[in-house]
Motif scaffolding. Structure first.
Motif, PDB file in Angstrom:
ATOM      1  N   SER A  51     -10.437   0.922  -5.648  1.00 40.62           N
ATOM      2  CA  SER A  51      -9.130   0.383  -5.257  1.00 40.62           C
ATOM      3  C   SER A  51      -8.094   1.500  -5.089  1.00 40.62           C
ATOM      4  O   SER A  51      -7.265   1.450  -4.167  1.00 40.62           O
ATOM      5  N   ALA A  52      -8.148   2.521  -5.953  1.00 43.58           N
ATOM      6  CA  ALA A  52      -7.188   3.630  -5.837  1.00 43.58           C
ATOM      7  C   ALA A  52      -7.368   4.351  -4.499  1.00 43.58           C
ATOM      8  O   ALA A  52      -6.392   4.663  -3.797  1.00 43.58           O
ATOM      9  N   GLU A  53      -8.604   4.566  -4.156  1.00 42.36           N
ATOM     10  CA  GLU A  53      -8.928   5.282  -2.914  1.00 42.36           C
ATOM     11  C   GLU A  53      -8.416   4.513  -1.681  1.00 42.36           C
ATOM     12  O   GLU A  53      -7.885   5.111  -0.734  1.00 42.36           O
ATOM     13  N   VAL A  54      -8.556   3.198  -1.711  1.00 42.78           N
ATOM     14  CA  VAL A  54      -8.112   2.399  -0.562  1.00 42.78           C
ATOM     15  C   VAL A  54      -6.576   2.373  -0.482  1.00 42.78           C
ATOM     16  O   VAL A  54      -6.000   2.447   0.607  1.00 42.78           O
ATOM     17  N   ILE A  55      -5.899   2.286  -1.633  1.00 39.91           N
ATOM     18  CA  ILE A  55      -4.428   2.349  -1.621  1.00 39.91           C
ATOM     19  C   ILE A  55      -3.968   3.677  -1.025  1.00 39.91           C
ATOM     20  O   ILE A  55      -3.069   3.722  -0.188  1.00 39.91           O
ATOM     21  N   GLU A  85       5.827  -4.940 -17.986  1.00 41.77           N
ATOM     22  CA  GLU A  85       6.112  -3.539 -17.686  1.00 41.77           C
ATOM     23  C   GLU A  85       4.951  -2.650 -18.143  1.00 41.77           C
ATOM     24  O   GLU A  85       4.480  -1.779 -17.405  1.00 41.77           O
ATOM     25  N   LEU A  86       4.467  -2.919 -19.355  1.00 44.86           N
ATOM     26  CA  LEU A  86       3.369  -2.129 -19.919  1.00 44.86           C
ATOM     27  C   LEU A  86       2.098  -2.275 -19.073  1.00 44.86           C
ATOM     28  O   LEU A  86       1.400  -1.299 -18.772  1.00 44.86           O
ATOM     29  N   LEU A  87       1.801  -3.512 -18.663  1.00 48.11           N
ATOM     30  CA  LEU A  87       0.606  -3.769 -17.854  1.00 48.11           C
ATOM     31  C   LEU A  87       0.682  -3.016 -16.525  1.00 48.11           C
ATOM     32  O   LEU A  87      -0.291  -2.399 -16.089  1.00 48.11           O
ATOM     33  N   HIS A  88       1.854  -3.038 -15.907  1.00 48.48           N
ATOM     34  CA  HIS A  88       1.967  -2.430 -14.582  1.00 48.48           C
ATOM     35  C   HIS A  88       2.112  -0.917 -14.655  1.00 48.48           C
ATOM     36  O   HIS A  88       1.658  -0.203 -13.763  1.00 48.48           O
ATOM     37  N   THR A  89       2.723  -0.409 -15.731  1.00 46.38           N
ATOM     38  CA  THR A  89       2.730   1.045 -15.936  1.00 46.38           C
ATOM     39  C   THR A  89       1.295   1.534 -16.113  1.00 46.38           C
ATOM     40  O   THR A  89       0.884   2.533 -15.528  1.00 46.38           O
ATOM     41  N   THR A  90       0.526   0.792 -16.897  1.00 47.15           N
ATOM     42  CA  THR A  90      -0.871   1.158 -17.141  1.00 47.15           C
ATOM     43  C   THR A  90      -1.675   1.120 -15.845  1.00 47.15           C
ATOM     44  O   THR A  90      -2.418   2.056 -15.527  1.00 47.15           O
ATOM     45  N   LEU A  91      -1.507   0.036 -15.076  1.00 45.57           N
ATOM     46  CA  LEU A  91      -2.244  -0.085 -13.819  1.00 45.57           C
ATOM     47  C   LEU A  91      -1.900   1.078 -12.884  1.00 45.57           C
ATOM     48  O   LEU A  91      -2.790   1.700 -12.288  1.00 45.57           O
ATOM     49  N   GLN A  92      -0.597   1.407 -12.782  1.00 43.80           N
ATOM     50  CA  GLN A  92      -0.197   2.512 -11.906  1.00 43.80           C
ATOM     51  C   GLN A  92      -0.782   3.832 -12.399  1.00 43.80           C
ATOM     52  O   GLN A  92      -1.257   4.639 -11.597  1.00 43.80           O
ATOM     53  N   GLU A  93      -0.771   4.049 -13.704  1.00 45.85           N
ATOM     54  CA  GLU A  93      -1.319   5.303 -14.241  1.00 45.85           C
ATOM     55  C   GLU A  93      -2.814   5.422 -13.973  1.00 45.85           C
ATOM     56  O   GLU A  93      -3.296   6.494 -13.595  1.00 45.85           O
ATOM     57  N   LEU A  94      -3.538   4.324 -14.177  1.00 46.70           N
ATOM     58  CA  LEU A  94      -4.981   4.359 -13.935  1.00 46.70           C
ATOM     59  C   LEU A  94      -5.277   4.648 -12.466  1.00 46.70           C
ATOM     60  O   LEU A  94      -6.190   5.413 -12.137  1.00 46.70           O
ATOM     61  N   LEU A  95      -4.493   4.030 -11.573  1.00 47.98           N
ATOM     62  CA  LEU A  95      -4.692   4.270 -10.138  1.00 47.98           C
ATOM     63  C   LEU A  95      -4.452   5.746  -9.812  1.00 47.98           C
ATOM     64  O   LEU A  95      -5.224   6.369  -9.076  1.00 47.98           O
ATOM     65  N   LEU A  96      -3.394   6.311 -10.373  1.00 48.36           N
ATOM     66  CA  LEU A  96      -3.051   7.707 -10.064  1.00 48.36           C
ATOM     67  C   LEU A  96      -4.057   8.686 -10.667  1.00 48.36           C
ATOM     68  O   LEU A  96      -4.262   9.772 -10.123  1.00 48.36           O
ATOM     69  N   GLU A  97      -4.682   8.278 -11.783  1.00 47.25           N
ATOM     70  CA  GLU A  97      -5.742   9.120 -12.346  1.00 47.25           C
ATOM     71  C   GLU A  97      -6.907   9.222 -11.376  1.00 47.25           C
ATOM     72  O   GLU A  97      -7.560  10.244 -11.268  1.00 47.25           O
TER      73      GLU A  97
END
Ligand SMILES: [Mg+2]
Ligand SMILES: [Zn+2]
Length: 219
Positions: A51-55, A85-97
């Motif tokens: 999913s990160a790659e496609v974004i 906020e915590l869920l979406h911060t986490t999701l964004q961080e995982l995507l950026l990793e």
């Protein structure tokens, strides 16, 4: 609790690009694994492969990225805006990793249940209209992943009419449910339905083609 929660990316320069298409993405079953009984804790956020790659690829094609998600556990009293906020911060961080270009421009969340009869819950297109307004039309938002309640535009949908013309011809909606397809249809977006266990990567090739008209859908 009226309206939808809006969070916009603090992690990169938030830029309004009036001419850009928007990729509206459902969250659970598209970016991360959905869970019976909801994704309730940051440690339950599990990215679906690719999913990160496609974004990142969509960004590379000039898309703004807007997540639109129904999260009724909020109206059920299970948790509140801090958890969101915590869920979406986490999701964004995982995507950026996984990919340093996998930025989300905005997360829009309907916190209501079906029986709340709100304006924002998909298949209403109201969150897509709001995302369009926030990202492409209005004065710059103060970027923050802190959830801020925004009134949603009253949805005006003729479900028996023909599919509307979207603000940008390449606007698209990816989801794993009929309610996602309905919201995208009512906005006029190109529709891409995925299996909830595969998610965004399932339509990687299709999304890279501006000539793909998307899936047929009749509400
Ligand atoms: Mg979903
Ligand atoms: Zn709602």
């Amino acid at each position: 609790m009226d309206g939808a929660f809006v969070q916009t990316a603090p992690l990169h320069a938030f830029q309004k690009r009036t001419e850009s298409p928007v990729a509206f993405l459902d969250r659970d079953g598209v970016l991360n694994l959905g869970k019976a009984g909801y994704v309730n804790h940051p440690e339950e956020v599990q990215l679906l492969d690719g999913s990160a790659e496609v974004i990142a690829a969509l960004r590379g094609q000039g898309y703004l990225i807007c997540v639109v998600t129904n999260q009724s556990p909020m109206a059920r009293g299970l948790w509140g805006p801090e958890r969101l906020e915590l869920l979406h911060t986490t999701l964004q961080e995982l995507l950026l990793e996984q990919d340093p270009e996998a930025h989300i421009d905005a997360f829009l969340t309907c916190p209501h249940r079906y029986e709340d009869r709100c304006n924002c819950r998909k298949p209403s297109p109201a969150m897509l209209v709001l995302g369009h307004q926030l990202l492409r039309c209005q004065e710059a938002l103060n970027p923050s992943l802190k959830p801020q309640l925004h009134a949603v535009p009253p949805p005006s949908v003729n479900w028996w009419g023909s599919k509307p013309i979207p603000p940008h011809p390449l606007d698209l909606m990816v989801g794993d449910r009929t309610s996602d397809m309905g919201a995208g249809w009512a906005f006029g977006a190109r529709l891409f339905r995925v299996a909830r266990t595969i998610g965004l990567a399932q339509v990687k090739e299709r999304l890279s083609s501006p000539n793909d008209p998307g899936d047929d859908f009749q509400p």
